[in-house]
Design a protein around this motif. Structure first.
Motif, PDB file in Angstrom:
ATOM      1  N   VAL A 159       1.261  47.675  -6.333  1.00  0.00           N
ATOM      2  CA  VAL A 159       0.084  48.260  -5.786  1.00  0.00           C
ATOM      3  C   VAL A 159       0.267  46.733  -4.937  1.00  0.00           C
ATOM      4  CG1 VAL A 159      -2.141  47.509  -6.093  1.00  0.00           C
ATOM      5  CG2 VAL A 159      -1.601  48.996  -7.590  1.00  0.00           C
ATOM      6  N   LEU A 160      -0.099  47.006  -3.824  1.00  0.00           N
ATOM      7  CA  LEU A 160       0.590  45.601  -2.563  1.00  0.00           C
ATOM      8  C   LEU A 160      -0.599  45.120  -2.263  1.00  0.00           C
ATOM      9  CD1 LEU A 160       1.999  43.636  -0.599  1.00  0.00           C
ATOM     10  CD2 LEU A 160       1.720  45.140   0.336  1.00  0.00           C
ATOM     11  N   HIS A 161      -2.142  44.083  -2.508  1.00  0.00           N
ATOM     12  CA  HIS A 161      -2.880  43.936  -1.617  1.00  0.00           C
ATOM     13  C   HIS A 161      -2.872  42.997  -0.223  1.00  0.00           C
ATOM     14  CE1 HIS A 161      -6.398  40.423  -2.204  1.00  0.00           C
ATOM     15  NE2 HIS A 161      -6.422  41.009  -0.606  1.00  0.00           N
ATOM     16  N   VAL A 162      -3.502  44.258   0.526  1.00  0.00           N
ATOM     17  CA  VAL A 162      -3.339  43.623   1.535  1.00  0.00           C
ATOM     18  C   VAL A 162      -4.419  44.203   2.486  1.00  0.00           C
ATOM     19  CG1 VAL A 162      -2.241  46.776   2.014  1.00  0.00           C
ATOM     20  CG2 VAL A 162      -2.160  44.429   4.074  1.00  0.00           C
TER      21      VAL A 162
ATOM     22  N   ALA B  97     -14.106  49.093  11.112  1.00  0.00           N
ATOM     23  CA  ALA B  97     -14.173  50.957  10.941  1.00  0.00           C
ATOM     24  C   ALA B  97     -12.603  51.270  12.057  1.00  0.00           C
ATOM     25  CB  ALA B  97     -14.606  52.370  11.215  1.00  0.00           C
ATOM     26  N   ASP B  98     -12.900  50.295  12.855  1.00  0.00           N
ATOM     27  CA  ASP B  98     -11.813  50.552  13.800  1.00  0.00           C
ATOM     28  C   ASP B  98     -10.551  49.594  13.200  1.00  0.00           C
ATOM     29  OD1 ASP B  98     -12.940  51.610  15.460  1.00  0.00           O
ATOM     30  OD2 ASP B  98     -13.711  50.015  17.033  1.00  0.00           O
ATOM     31  N   THR B  99     -10.449  48.403  12.183  1.00  0.00           N
ATOM     32  CA  THR B  99     -10.064  47.736  11.398  1.00  0.00           C
ATOM     33  C   THR B  99      -9.533  48.116  10.962  1.00  0.00           C
ATOM     34  OG1 THR B  99     -10.786  45.685  12.798  1.00  0.00           O
ATOM     35  CG2 THR B  99      -8.872  45.795  10.717  1.00  0.00           C
ATOM     36  N   LEU B 100     -10.184  49.022   9.742  1.00  0.00           N
ATOM     37  CA  LEU B 100      -9.668  49.412   8.926  1.00  0.00           C
ATOM     38  C   LEU B 100      -8.503  50.954   8.922  1.00  0.00           C
ATOM     39  CD1 LEU B 100     -12.460  48.686   6.223  1.00  0.00           C
ATOM     40  CD2 LEU B 100     -10.223  47.433   6.003  1.00  0.00           C
ATOM     41  N   ALA B 101      -9.395  51.099   9.656  1.00  0.00           N
ATOM     42  CA  ALA B 101      -8.751  52.899  10.268  1.00  0.00           C
ATOM     43  C   ALA B 101      -7.036  52.580  10.485  1.00  0.00           C
ATOM     44  CB  ALA B 101      -9.321  53.341  11.905  1.00  0.00           C
ATOM     45  N   VAL B 102      -7.038  51.697  11.283  1.00  0.00           N
ATOM     46  CA  VAL B 102      -5.605  50.945  12.064  1.00  0.00           C
ATOM     47  C   VAL B 102      -4.961  50.325  10.868  1.00  0.00           C
ATOM     48  CG1 VAL B 102      -4.445  49.488  13.281  1.00  0.00           C
ATOM     49  CG2 VAL B 102      -6.216  50.129  14.003  1.00  0.00           C
ATOM     50  N   LEU B 103      -5.253  49.798   9.639  1.00  0.00           N
ATOM     51  CA  LEU B 103      -4.672  49.503   8.646  1.00  0.00           C
ATOM     52  C   LEU B 103      -4.454  50.877   8.049  1.00  0.00           C
ATOM     53  CD1 LEU B 103      -3.956  47.272   6.710  1.00  0.00           C
ATOM     54  CD2 LEU B 103      -6.236  47.121   5.315  1.00  0.00           C
ATOM     55  N   PHE B 104      -4.570  51.439   7.313  1.00  0.00           N
ATOM     56  CA  PHE B 104      -4.276  52.182   5.970  1.00  0.00           C
ATOM     57  C   PHE B 104      -3.484  53.760   7.342  1.00  0.00           C
ATOM     58  CE2 PHE B 104      -8.965  51.482   4.533  1.00  0.00           C
ATOM     59  CZ  PHE B 104      -9.010  51.010   3.995  1.00  0.00           C
ATOM     60  N   GLU B 105      -3.792  54.076   8.568  1.00  0.00           N
ATOM     61  CA  GLU B 105      -2.472  54.433   9.196  1.00  0.00           C
ATOM     62  C   GLU B 105      -1.425  53.668   8.940  1.00  0.00           C
ATOM     63  OE1 GLU B 105      -4.783  55.351  12.994  1.00  0.00           O
ATOM     64  OE2 GLU B 105      -3.575  57.487  12.290  1.00  0.00           O
ATOM     65  N   ARG B 106      -0.958  52.421   9.068  1.00  0.00           N
ATOM     66  CA  ARG B 106      -0.329  51.291   9.022  1.00  0.00           C
ATOM     67  C   ARG B 106       0.503  51.998   8.059  1.00  0.00           C
ATOM     68  NH1 ARG B 106       4.949  49.845  10.928  1.00  0.00           N
ATOM     69  NH2 ARG B 106       4.669  47.843  10.991  1.00  0.00           N
ATOM     70  N   ALA B 107      -0.129  51.663   6.858  1.00  0.00           N
ATOM     71  CA  ALA B 107      -0.412  51.016   4.965  1.00  0.00           C
ATOM     72  C   ALA B 107       0.532  52.778   4.975  1.00  0.00           C
ATOM     73  CB  ALA B 107      -1.510  51.746   4.595  1.00  0.00           C
ATOM     74  N   VAL B 108       0.238  54.102   5.449  1.00  0.00           N
ATOM     75  CA  VAL B 108       0.651  55.044   5.333  1.00  0.00           C
ATOM     76  C   VAL B 108       2.064  55.555   5.642  1.00  0.00           C
ATOM     77  CG1 VAL B 108       0.570  57.647   5.545  1.00  0.00           C
ATOM     78  CG2 VAL B 108      -1.333  56.494   4.352  1.00  0.00           C
ATOM     79  N   GLU B 109       1.952  54.128   7.369  1.00  0.00           N
ATOM     80  CA  GLU B 109       3.575  54.660   8.057  1.00  0.00           C
ATOM     81  C   GLU B 109       4.627  53.444   7.044  1.00  0.00           C
ATOM     82  OE1 GLU B 109       1.413  54.986  11.712  1.00  0.00           O
ATOM     83  OE2 GLU B 109       2.215  52.693  11.651  1.00  0.00           O
ATOM     84  N   CYS B 110       3.870  52.798   6.362  1.00  0.00           N
ATOM     85  CA  CYS B 110       5.019  51.752   5.912  1.00  0.00           C
ATOM     86  C   CYS B 110       5.205  51.713   4.114  1.00  0.00           C
ATOM     87  CB  CYS B 110       4.677  50.734   5.567  1.00  0.00           C
ATOM     88  SG  CYS B 110       4.139  49.276   7.223  1.00  0.00           S
ATOM     89  N   GLY B 111       4.906  53.835   3.923  1.00  0.00           N
ATOM     90  CA  GLY B 111       5.227  54.325   2.528  1.00  0.00           C
ATOM     91  C   GLY B 111       4.063  53.990   1.431  1.00  0.00           C
ATOM     92  N   LEU B 112       2.775  53.013   2.053  1.00  0.00           N
ATOM     93  CA  LEU B 112       1.958  53.210   0.970  1.00  0.00           C
ATOM     94  C   LEU B 112       0.360  53.806   0.767  1.00  0.00           C
ATOM     95  CD1 LEU B 112       1.047  49.112   2.215  1.00  0.00           C
ATOM     96  CD2 LEU B 112       2.065  49.620  -0.390  1.00  0.00           C
ATOM     97  N   ALA B 113       0.037  54.479   0.133  1.00  0.00           N
ATOM     98  CA  ALA B 113      -1.140  54.952   0.101  1.00  0.00           C
ATOM     99  C   ALA B 113      -2.349  54.009  -0.760  1.00  0.00           C
ATOM    100  CB  ALA B 113      -0.957  56.658  -1.272  1.00  0.00           C
ATOM    101  N   PRO B 114      -3.355  54.068   0.170  1.00  0.00           N
ATOM    102  CA  PRO B 114      -4.598  53.250   0.403  1.00  0.00           C
ATOM    103  C   PRO B 114      -5.287  53.971  -1.041  1.00  0.00           C
ATOM    104  CG  PRO B 114      -4.354  54.087   2.671  1.00  0.00           C
ATOM    105  CD  PRO B 114      -2.451  54.758   1.615  1.00  0.00           C
ATOM    106  N   TYR B 115      -5.475  52.617  -1.835  1.00  0.00           N
ATOM    107  CA  TYR B 115      -5.974  52.881  -3.541  1.00  0.00           C
ATOM    108  C   TYR B 115      -7.236  52.526  -3.725  1.00  0.00           C
ATOM    109  CZ  TYR B 115      -6.053  52.316  -8.868  1.00  0.00           C
ATOM    110  OH  TYR B 115      -6.410  52.620 -10.075  1.00  0.00           O
ATOM    111  N   TYR B 116      -7.190  50.993  -2.933  1.00  0.00           N
ATOM    112  CA  TYR B 116      -9.350  50.629  -3.729  1.00  0.00           C
ATOM    113  C   TYR B 116      -9.587  49.839  -2.123  1.00  0.00           C
ATOM    114  CZ  TYR B 116      -9.517  51.350  -8.587  1.00  0.00           C
ATOM    115  OH  TYR B 116      -9.700  52.274  -9.918  1.00  0.00           O
TER     116      TYR B 116
END
Ligand SMILES: *Cc1c(COP(=O)(O)O)cnc(C)c1O
Ligand code: SF4
Length: 324
Positions: free
Chosen positions: A204-207, A245-264
């Protein structure tokens, strides 16, 4: 404080446009919880279009000195249990504080008052054995800290080997900021240590900000994926850093591109010194609604808070608090 850390703090304060007296009160804040940022963090700042979101996560500010009611040194009431390194709050899961050091100091850390004390690995491994010898239904161990990835491959490997002796364990989880703070730590050797685990490993990566997921962190995560670990992300909702929502949407899209599933997505734990990072839950819920409108379901993490005494993290939902 003197020398290099002070110079770095001054340079970062300057980038935020802080006045000299604000800079001075930042130095007082650093006396309580030292400033610490790893080299990769400076590289991310240099490459960022929104450096403030990265700088504020590590730069001590005078706001930390405010004494705000409701914010305490041990917001989750973990001590004194945690003093022995074993935290067992949730059914089936045993959290091990294998270190109290980190490669960087996040100013909002809920453990900011208990970091930087030494952990004796042999003692903790003995305490773990004693705990597991008792009749128990623990099926998952969580390596936490501090940041477990500040430990050597040898020590981490000794933990994984120790776990391999317990048949009833089903999973090992590692909570870390390593791929963000020290991407070079994710070496082929470390990846091999993880791949050799008898139990499946979840990391679980803290980002918190999209610019943490730059090319070097993405490459570190790609190396981890080659070890067939399940990669999840967790994020703290932080005022002035990611509370849109702008910042977090970019974060979670980028996370998925990096193979991370947004958890919490965590509501801030109310630790003394971090009150200025708090975002109202009503605002958090608004952001969640907007994220659900914009993103595929799997890209939207669960919005949760920790309530001392609860037996699981509590979902934050419109209209109040459901039963845990
Ligand atoms: C967050 C946490 C866990 C893990 O909880 P999950 O909901 O399974 O991610 C376990 N133990 C402690 C003490 C925790 O704070
Ligand atoms: S890496 Fe985690 S434990 Fe360490 S300071 Fe940051 S939030 Fe706290």
């Amino acid at each position: 404080m003197n020398g290099k850390p002070r110079q770095h703090m001054e340079a970062l304060s300057h980038r935020l446009g802080l006045a000299p007296d604000a800079m001075r009160s930042g130095l007082s804040a650093a006396a309580a919880f030292p400033f610490l940022a790893p080299p990769s963090w400076y590289r991310k700042i240099s490459a960022s279009d929104d450096p403030e979101g990265l700088i504020r996560q590590v730069l001590p500010l005078g706001e930390e000195l405010a004494d705000v009611p409701g914010f305490g040194a041990d917001p989750l009431a973990e001590e004194p249990a945690a003093r022995y390194g074993l935290v067992e709050k949730y059914h089936g899961r045993l959290l091990l504080m294998v270190t109290r050091r980190c490669a960087g100091h996040c100013r909002f850390c809920f453990r900011r008052h208990v970091l930087d004390t030494p952990v004796d690995q042999d003692e903790l491994q003995d305490a773990f054995r004693v705990r597991m010898a008792a009749d128990s239904d623990i099926t998952e161990v969580i390596l936490s800290g501090g940041d477990p990835l500040v430990l050597s491959d040898r020590v981490l490997s000794s933990w994984l080997e120790l776990f391999s002796a317990y048949r009833r364990l089903r999973r090992v989880r590692i909570h870390t900021r390593g791929p963000v703070f020290t991407p070079a730590r994710i070496t082929p050797k470390f990846t091999a240590v993880v791949a050799a685990s008898r139990h499946p490993v979840v990391i679980v990566l803290h980002v918190n900000h999209p610019d943490e997921l730059d090319a070097e962190t993405a490459a570190a995560l790609a190396r981890l994926r080659s070890a067939c670990v399940l990669l999840l992300s967790q994020t703290v909702l932080l005022a002035g850093i990611n509370d849109s929502a702008d910042t977090l949407a970019v974060l979670f899209e980028r996370a998925v591109e990096c193979g991370l599933a947004p958890y919490y997505l965590h509501q801030l734990d109310r630790v003394a010194g971090a009150a200025h990072f708090e975002v109202a839950k009503s605002r958090g819920l608004e952001i969640m609604r907007e994220l659900h409108r914009r993103l595929p379901g799997y890209m939207v993490p669960r919005y949760v808070e920790e309530v001392p005494g609860d037996t699981s993290k509590r979902p934050i939902v419109p209209g109040g608090t459901p039963c845990p």
